[in-house]
Design a protein around this motif. Structure first.
Motif, PDB file in Angstrom:
ATOM      1  N   GLU A  59      90.327  11.693 112.100  1.00  0.00           N
ATOM      2  CA  GLU A  59      90.209  10.252 112.308  1.00  0.00           C
ATOM      3  C   GLU A  59      89.230   9.573 111.347  1.00  0.00           C
ATOM      4  OE1 GLU A  59      87.790  12.219 115.732  1.00  0.00           O
ATOM      5  OE2 GLU A  59      89.479  12.671 114.403  1.00  0.00           O
ATOM      6  N   LEU A  60      88.567  10.359 110.480  1.00  0.00           N
ATOM      7  CA  LEU A  60      87.604   9.779 109.548  1.00  0.00           C
ATOM      8  C   LEU A  60      88.237   9.508 108.189  1.00  0.00           C
ATOM      9  CD1 LEU A  60      84.299  11.780 110.180  1.00  0.00           C
ATOM     10  CD2 LEU A  60      85.251   9.830 111.412  1.00  0.00           C
ATOM     11  N   ALA A  61      87.818   8.409 107.574  1.00  0.00           N
ATOM     12  CA  ALA A  61      88.212   8.085 106.203  1.00  0.00           C
ATOM     13  C   ALA A  61      87.045   8.411 105.273  1.00  0.00           C
ATOM     14  CB  ALA A  61      88.575   6.610 106.090  1.00  0.00           C
ATOM     15  N   GLU A  62      87.354   8.895 104.076  1.00  0.00           N
ATOM     16  CA  GLU A  62      86.318   9.240 103.092  1.00  0.00           C
ATOM     17  C   GLU A  62      86.248   8.186 102.001  1.00  0.00           C
ATOM     18  OE1 GLU A  62      85.115  12.584  99.707  1.00  0.00           O
ATOM     19  OE2 GLU A  62      87.076  12.663 100.695  1.00  0.00           O
ATOM     20  N   VAL A  63      85.038   7.806 101.647  1.00  0.00           N
ATOM     21  CA  VAL A  63      84.793   6.963 100.478  1.00  0.00           C
ATOM     22  C   VAL A  63      84.003   7.819  99.490  1.00  0.00           C
ATOM     23  CG1 VAL A  63      83.689   4.879  99.608  1.00  0.00           C
ATOM     24  CG2 VAL A  63      84.749   4.868 101.875  1.00  0.00           C
ATOM     25  N   PRO A  64      84.629   8.303  98.406  1.00  0.00           N
ATOM     26  CA  PRO A  64      83.915   9.153  97.438  1.00  0.00           C
ATOM     27  C   PRO A  64      82.723   8.412  96.824  1.00  0.00           C
ATOM     28  CG  PRO A  64      86.284   9.232  97.071  1.00  0.00           C
ATOM     29  CD  PRO A  64      86.036   8.107  98.028  1.00  0.00           C
ATOM     30  N   LEU A  65      81.616   9.109  96.682  1.00  0.00           N
ATOM     31  CA  LEU A  65      80.410   8.501  96.105  1.00  0.00           C
ATOM     32  C   LEU A  65      80.059   9.089  94.753  1.00  0.00           C
ATOM     33  CD1 LEU A  65      78.112   8.127  99.258  1.00  0.00           C
ATOM     34  CD2 LEU A  65      79.540   6.389  98.152  1.00  0.00           C
ATOM     35  N   LEU A  66      79.900  10.413  94.668  1.00  0.00           N
ATOM     36  CA  LEU A  66      79.508  11.008  93.385  1.00  0.00           C
ATOM     37  C   LEU A  66      79.736  12.510  93.394  1.00  0.00           C
ATOM     38  CD1 LEU A  66      76.508  12.479  93.933  1.00  0.00           C
ATOM     39  CD2 LEU A  66      75.779  10.094  93.942  1.00  0.00           C
ATOM     40  N   GLU A  67      79.704  13.078  92.187  1.00  0.00           N
ATOM     41  CA  GLU A  67      79.696  14.524  92.000  1.00  0.00           C
ATOM     42  C   GLU A  67      78.284  14.901  91.563  1.00  0.00           C
ATOM     43  OE1 GLU A  67      82.272  16.630  92.479  1.00  0.00           O
ATOM     44  OE2 GLU A  67      83.591  15.004  93.139  1.00  0.00           O
ATOM     45  N   ASP A  68      77.631  15.743  92.345  1.00  0.00           N
ATOM     46  CA  ASP A  68      76.209  16.030  92.162  1.00  0.00           C
ATOM     47  C   ASP A  68      76.021  17.434  91.571  1.00  0.00           C
ATOM     48  OD1 ASP A  68      73.486  15.825  92.328  1.00  0.00           O
ATOM     49  OD2 ASP A  68      73.362  15.970  94.507  1.00  0.00           O
ATOM     50  N   PRO A  69      75.661  17.552  90.271  1.00  0.00           N
ATOM     51  CA  PRO A  69      75.488  18.878  89.651  1.00  0.00           C
ATOM     52  C   PRO A  69      74.327  19.645  90.277  1.00  0.00           C
ATOM     53  CG  PRO A  69      75.586  17.120  88.001  1.00  0.00           C
ATOM     54  CD  PRO A  69      75.402  16.454  89.325  1.00  0.00           C
ATOM     55  N   LEU A  70      74.429  20.953  90.255  1.00  0.00           N
ATOM     56  CA  LEU A  70      73.336  21.781  90.748  1.00  0.00           C
ATOM     57  C   LEU A  70      72.374  22.106  89.610  1.00  0.00           C
ATOM     58  CD1 LEU A  70      75.065  24.290  93.181  1.00  0.00           C
ATOM     59  CD2 LEU A  70      74.068  22.049  93.641  1.00  0.00           C
ATOM     60  N   THR A  71      71.102  22.151  89.955  1.00  0.00           N
ATOM     61  CA  THR A  71      70.055  22.468  88.986  1.00  0.00           C
ATOM     62  C   THR A  71      69.163  23.555  89.568  1.00  0.00           C
ATOM     63  OG1 THR A  71      68.531  20.806  89.879  1.00  0.00           O
ATOM     64  CG2 THR A  71      70.028  20.094  88.153  1.00  0.00           C
ATOM     65  N   VAL A  72      68.425  24.201  88.709  1.00  0.00           N
ATOM     66  CA  VAL A  72      67.465  25.200  89.162  1.00  0.00           C
ATOM     67  C   VAL A  72      66.065  24.647  88.950  1.00  0.00           C
ATOM     68  CG1 VAL A  72      67.443  26.418  86.946  1.00  0.00           C
ATOM     69  CG2 VAL A  72      66.700  27.603  89.013  1.00  0.00           C
ATOM     70  N   LEU A  73      65.220  24.797  89.964  1.00  0.00           N
ATOM     71  CA  LEU A  73      63.817  24.400  89.852  1.00  0.00           C
ATOM     72  C   LEU A  73      62.994  25.617  89.458  1.00  0.00           C
ATOM     73  CD1 LEU A  73      63.229  22.080  92.963  1.00  0.00           C
ATOM     74  CD2 LEU A  73      63.918  21.457  90.638  1.00  0.00           C
ATOM     75  N   LEU A  74      62.279  25.462  88.347  1.00  0.00           N
ATOM     76  CA  LEU A  74      61.454  26.548  87.811  1.00  0.00           C
ATOM     77  C   LEU A  74      60.013  26.076  87.679  1.00  0.00           C
ATOM     78  CD1 LEU A  74      63.800  27.475  84.830  1.00  0.00           C
ATOM     79  CD2 LEU A  74      63.574  28.780  86.955  1.00  0.00           C
ATOM     80  N   PRO A  75      59.043  26.981  87.807  1.00  0.00           N
ATOM     81  CA  PRO A  75      57.672  26.606  87.444  1.00  0.00           C
ATOM     82  C   PRO A  75      57.644  26.197  85.969  1.00  0.00           C
ATOM     83  CG  PRO A  75      57.718  28.719  88.589  1.00  0.00           C
ATOM     84  CD  PRO A  75      59.139  28.375  88.266  1.00  0.00           C
ATOM     85  N   THR A  76      56.862  25.200  85.644  1.00  0.00           N
ATOM     86  CA  THR A  76      56.863  24.655  84.279  1.00  0.00           C
ATOM     87  C   THR A  76      56.601  25.725  83.221  1.00  0.00           C
ATOM     88  OG1 THR A  76      56.127  22.517  85.116  1.00  0.00           O
ATOM     89  CG2 THR A  76      55.798  22.935  82.770  1.00  0.00           C
ATOM     90  N   GLY A  77      55.809  26.724  83.516  1.00  0.00           N
ATOM     91  CA  GLY A  77      55.507  27.776  82.537  1.00  0.00           C
ATOM     92  C   GLY A  77      56.514  28.905  82.503  1.00  0.00           C
ATOM     93  N   HIS A  78      57.582  28.817  83.252  1.00  0.00           N
ATOM     94  CA  HIS A  78      58.588  29.888  83.291  1.00  0.00           C
ATOM     95  C   HIS A  78      59.226  30.045  81.902  1.00  0.00           C
ATOM     96  CE1 HIS A  78      62.192  32.149  84.405  1.00  0.00           C
ATOM     97  NE2 HIS A  78      61.615  32.412  85.570  1.00  0.00           N
ATOM     98  N   PRO A  79      59.470  31.291  81.458  1.00  0.00           N
ATOM     99  CA  PRO A  79      60.038  31.503  80.113  1.00  0.00           C
ATOM    100  C   PRO A  79      61.359  30.763  79.881  1.00  0.00           C
ATOM    101  CG  PRO A  79      59.262  33.571  81.032  1.00  0.00           C
ATOM    102  CD  PRO A  79      59.152  32.555  82.134  1.00  0.00           C
ATOM    103  N   LEU A  80      62.173  30.585  80.935  1.00  0.00           N
ATOM    104  CA  LEU A  80      63.469  29.935  80.758  1.00  0.00           C
ATOM    105  C   LEU A  80      63.399  28.417  80.896  1.00  0.00           C
ATOM    106  CD1 LEU A  80      65.821  32.410  82.692  1.00  0.00           C
ATOM    107  CD2 LEU A  80      65.272  32.348  80.250  1.00  0.00           C
ATOM    108  N   ALA A  81      62.213  27.891  81.211  1.00  0.00           N
ATOM    109  CA  ALA A  81      62.079  26.445  81.391  1.00  0.00           C
ATOM    110  C   ALA A  81      62.248  25.683  80.085  1.00  0.00           C
ATOM    111  CB  ALA A  81      60.721  26.123  82.020  1.00  0.00           C
ATOM    112  N   ARG A  82      62.166  26.396  78.956  1.00  0.00           N
ATOM    113  CA  ARG A  82      62.328  25.729  77.663  1.00  0.00           C
ATOM    114  C   ARG A  82      63.795  25.457  77.337  1.00  0.00           C
ATOM    115  NH1 ARG A  82      58.331  29.596  76.578  1.00  0.00           N
ATOM    116  NH2 ARG A  82      59.882  31.020  75.672  1.00  0.00           N
TER     117      ARG A  82
END
Length: 301
Positions: free
Chosen positions: A160-183
């Motif tokens: 019984e519900l109608a959908e109104v699409p809003l957005l596609e939200d990409p996934l990201t990874v949160l890393l400590p700023t000094g992490h080797p892969l943060a660059r």
């Protein structure tokens, strides 16, 4: 049940003292007023007027109705004014339930826009994750739900519900700023297989586990929380890293935390849901319209 038109005419007959005077005041013919009063007497089941010479006199029932007619008409007028205000978006209440990152991003901008354009419209906000938020709407306990789903995981949306699409939200990874892969601009999930992880809500955790399995590893989950500020603090403190939707980057609070796009790219679908008949209600339609506009300025629809 009394016809409000008859009550209005009755009130005018009493005020002016005759059918003919009431007819002139209301723009009716005298026979039309007479017919309405006969119909009202049939509704109440007893005479309201008696003839006295060329005039009319109220019966006891007529006097009783006279004492209430003004109040009835005032109440009807007040109701009509309130309905007009709602229809013209001068007032109204819309109950919205949304998941935490939407509460922190989409909802504040939507409420601010409505406050500026239609200050009489009131949004009542409740935080709720899907699928419970969708059930709240289906039960009528909420007017609009903001919910999300991941690829391969069918959203549990009531018919019984109608959908109104809003957005596609990409996934990201949160890393400590000094992490080797943060660059790096983007980070492959498989390159993080040896990390400790912070997992989110049940739906996000299930998607995360599935994505890790697709990359050939089982993550070491150190702790679980759906509080985005707690996740950031844990990452900043080096407790673990986390995969979060990109919306979370809109309120990234820790200078010691860096967000990077996850590869392979995964997006969650964010939509607004309402009962189909609710879409016809002006205030609900307005809130949905503003949500679409705000979402369009985020990570893209």
């Amino acid at each position: 049940m009394f016809d409000s038109r008859y009550i209005r005419t009755f009130h005018e007959v009493v005020r002016t003292g005759s059918y003919s005077a009431a007819a002139r005041s209301l723009g009716y013919t005298q026979p039309a007023v007479s017919q309405q009063m006969k119909a009202l007497e049939r509704d109440v089941g007893t005479p309201l007027f008696t003839r006295v010479g060329r005039g009319i006199r109220l019966t006891e029932a007529g006097e009783a109705l006279t004492r209430h007619a003004g109040t009835i008409l005032d109440s009807l007028s007040a109701a009509q004014q309130q309905i007009d205000a709602i229809a013209r978006l001068r007032s109204g209440r819309v109950r919205v339930c949304a998941f935490p990152s939407a509460c922190a991003t989409l909802i504040p901008e939507t409420m601010a826009a409505l406050a500026a354009e239609h200050p009489g419209i009131r949004i009542e906000l409740t935080e709720s994750e899907p699928p419970e938020s969708l059930r709240l709407v289906a039960r009528g306990d909420c007017d609009i739900a903001l919910a999300f789903s991941y690829p391969g995981h069918t959203a549990e949306v009531p018919d019984e519900l109608a959908e109104v699409p809003l957005l596609e939200d990409p996934l990201t990874v949160l890393l400590p700023t000094g992490h080797p892969l943060a660059r790096r601009r983007a980070v492959r999930l498989a390159d993080l297989a040896g990390e400790r992880w912070i997992a989110g809500c049940l739906r996000c955790r299930a998607n995360f586990l599935h994505a890790c399995a697709e990359e050939g590893f089982a993550p070491d989950i150190a702790c679980t929380t759906d509080d985005n500020l707690v996740v950031q603090s844990l990452v900043a403190s080096g407790v673990g890293i986390a995969v979060v939707p990109q919306l979370v980057l809109s309120f990234l609070c820790h200078a010691k935390v860096t967000g990077r796009i996850v590869e392979p790219h995964t997006r969650r679908r964010v939509g607004a849901y309402a009962l189909r008949e609710q879409l016809r209600i002006p205030a609900t339609a307005l809130v949905l319209d503003r949500l679409v506009a705000v979402a369009g300025r985020k990570v893209g629809c």
